[in-house]
Every structure is written in C-alpha cells, then in structure tokens.
Design a protein around this motif. Structure first.
Motif, PDB file in Angstrom:
ATOM      1  N   PRO A   1      -3.652   5.143   4.370  1.00 37.50           N
ATOM      2  CA  PRO A   1      -2.328   4.746   3.871  1.00 37.50           C
ATOM      3  C   PRO A   1      -2.409   4.165   2.453  1.00 37.50           C
ATOM      4  N   LYS A   2      -1.396   4.492   1.636  1.00 38.06           N
ATOM      5  CA  LYS A   2      -1.354   3.962   0.265  1.00 38.06           C
ATOM      6  C   LYS A   2      -1.309   2.441   0.262  1.00 38.06           C
ATOM      7  N   ALA A   3      -0.587   1.877   1.222  1.00 37.84           N
ATOM      8  CA  ALA A   3      -0.454   0.416   1.282  1.00 37.84           C
ATOM      9  C   ALA A   3      -1.813  -0.238   1.529  1.00 37.84           C
ATOM     10  N   SER A   4      -2.627   0.367   2.391  1.00 35.31           N
ATOM     11  CA  SER A   4      -3.957  -0.198   2.664  1.00 35.31           C
ATOM     12  C   SER A   4      -4.807  -0.172   1.402  1.00 35.31           C
ATOM     13  N   LEU A   5      -4.786   0.959   0.713  1.00 33.04           N
ATOM     14  CA  LEU A   5      -5.587   1.069  -0.505  1.00 33.04           C
ATOM     15  C   LEU A   5      -5.087   0.091  -1.562  1.00 33.04           C
ATOM     16  N   GLY A   6      -3.775  -0.042  -1.677  1.00 29.66           N
ATOM     17  CA  GLY A   6      -3.222  -1.005  -2.625  1.00 29.66           C
ATOM     18  C   GLY A   6      -3.669  -2.425  -2.308  1.00 29.66           C
ATOM     19  N   ASN A   7      -3.685  -2.761  -1.015  1.00 27.81           N
ATOM     20  CA  ASN A   7      -4.169  -4.083  -0.604  1.00 27.81           C
ATOM     21  C   ASN A   7      -5.633  -4.270  -0.968  1.00 27.81           C
ATOM     22  N   TRP A   8      -6.445  -3.235  -0.755  1.00 28.02           N
ATOM     23  CA  TRP A   8      -7.880  -3.334  -1.066  1.00 28.02           C
ATOM     24  C   TRP A   8      -8.092  -3.534  -2.560  1.00 28.02           C
ATOM     25  N   VAL A   9      -7.300  -2.822  -3.369  1.00 31.21           N
ATOM     26  CA  VAL A   9      -7.429  -2.957  -4.825  1.00 31.21           C
ATOM     27  C   VAL A   9      -7.069  -4.377  -5.251  1.00 31.21           C
ATOM     28  N   ARG A  10      -5.982  -4.912  -4.672  1.00 28.19           N
ATOM     29  CA  ARG A  10      -5.580  -6.287  -4.982  1.00 28.19           C
ATOM     30  C   ARG A  10      -6.655  -7.281  -4.553  1.00 28.19           C
TER      31      ARG A  10
END
Length: 110
Positions: free
Chosen positions: A38-47
């Motif tokens: 999921p894009k949201a998971s990857l976005g969280n990991w990047v943050r």
C-alpha cells in the motif's frame, strides 16, 4: 460476514530497500505498485526513516521473509517502471517536436 483481514508484516530489510528506492527519486506510488504494498504504508516508512525511527515488523518470526532474490526482483521491477516512464516521456516529446516541425513545412494543413 467479513473474513478477518491479516495485516502483512515486512522485514526491516524490505522496508529499508523500499525507502531507498523512494530516496533515489522514484515516486512512492510507483515503488508501492511495483513492490505490491500500500502507498500509505510506504509513505509511513519514508516518514519514519526521515525521523530515524524505522524498524522491522512486530515480530521477526511472524514477518514476511523476503529473500535477496525477491529484493533484487523488486528493485529491477522498479527500475523497469522508471525506464518505461522515461521512454514514454521521450516518445511524447519526440511526437511534439515532430508536430512542431511539420507545422513549419509549407503545405501542412491540420
């Protein structure tokens, strides 16, 4: 009745590789699609990585194990997606400039 959804868990190596791909300039949406997350998971990991707080899954024994070969496949898929995007942009630019050149040609009507 809905079936209970099981949340996927990823190893820290997988998360770090996904974040590394984003940090090299690839779009989060592209990397997420190629890796199947999921894009949201990857976005969280990047943050989280930006804050230095990125960790692996809750329990390493329950985590989805990702082999080095799977990581290489994911990296290559991301590279293929990036190269296809660059190719498509180049095609559109070539078509645009070809049209521009034709407009300057006597007898061209459109």
């Amino acid at each position: 009745m809905k079936a209970k959804q099981v949340r996927a868990q990823y190893t820290q190596e997988f998360k770090l590789e996904a974040v590394r791909q984003v940090s090299t300039g690839q779009a989060i949406a592209v990397v997420a699609k190629v890796l199947g997350i999921p894009k949201a998971s990857l976005g969280n990991w990047v943050r989280q990585a930006g804050k230095g707080a990125l960790s692996g899954a809750g329990g390493e024994d329950k985590a989805v194990k990702v082999s080095p070969e799977q990581m290489e496949i994911a990296r290559l898929r991301a590279e293929v997606a990036r190269l296809r995007m660059e190719r498509d942009i180049a095609k559109k630019a070539a078509a645009y400039f070809a049209q521009d050149t034709l407009r300057g040609t006597p007898g061209f009507t459109k």
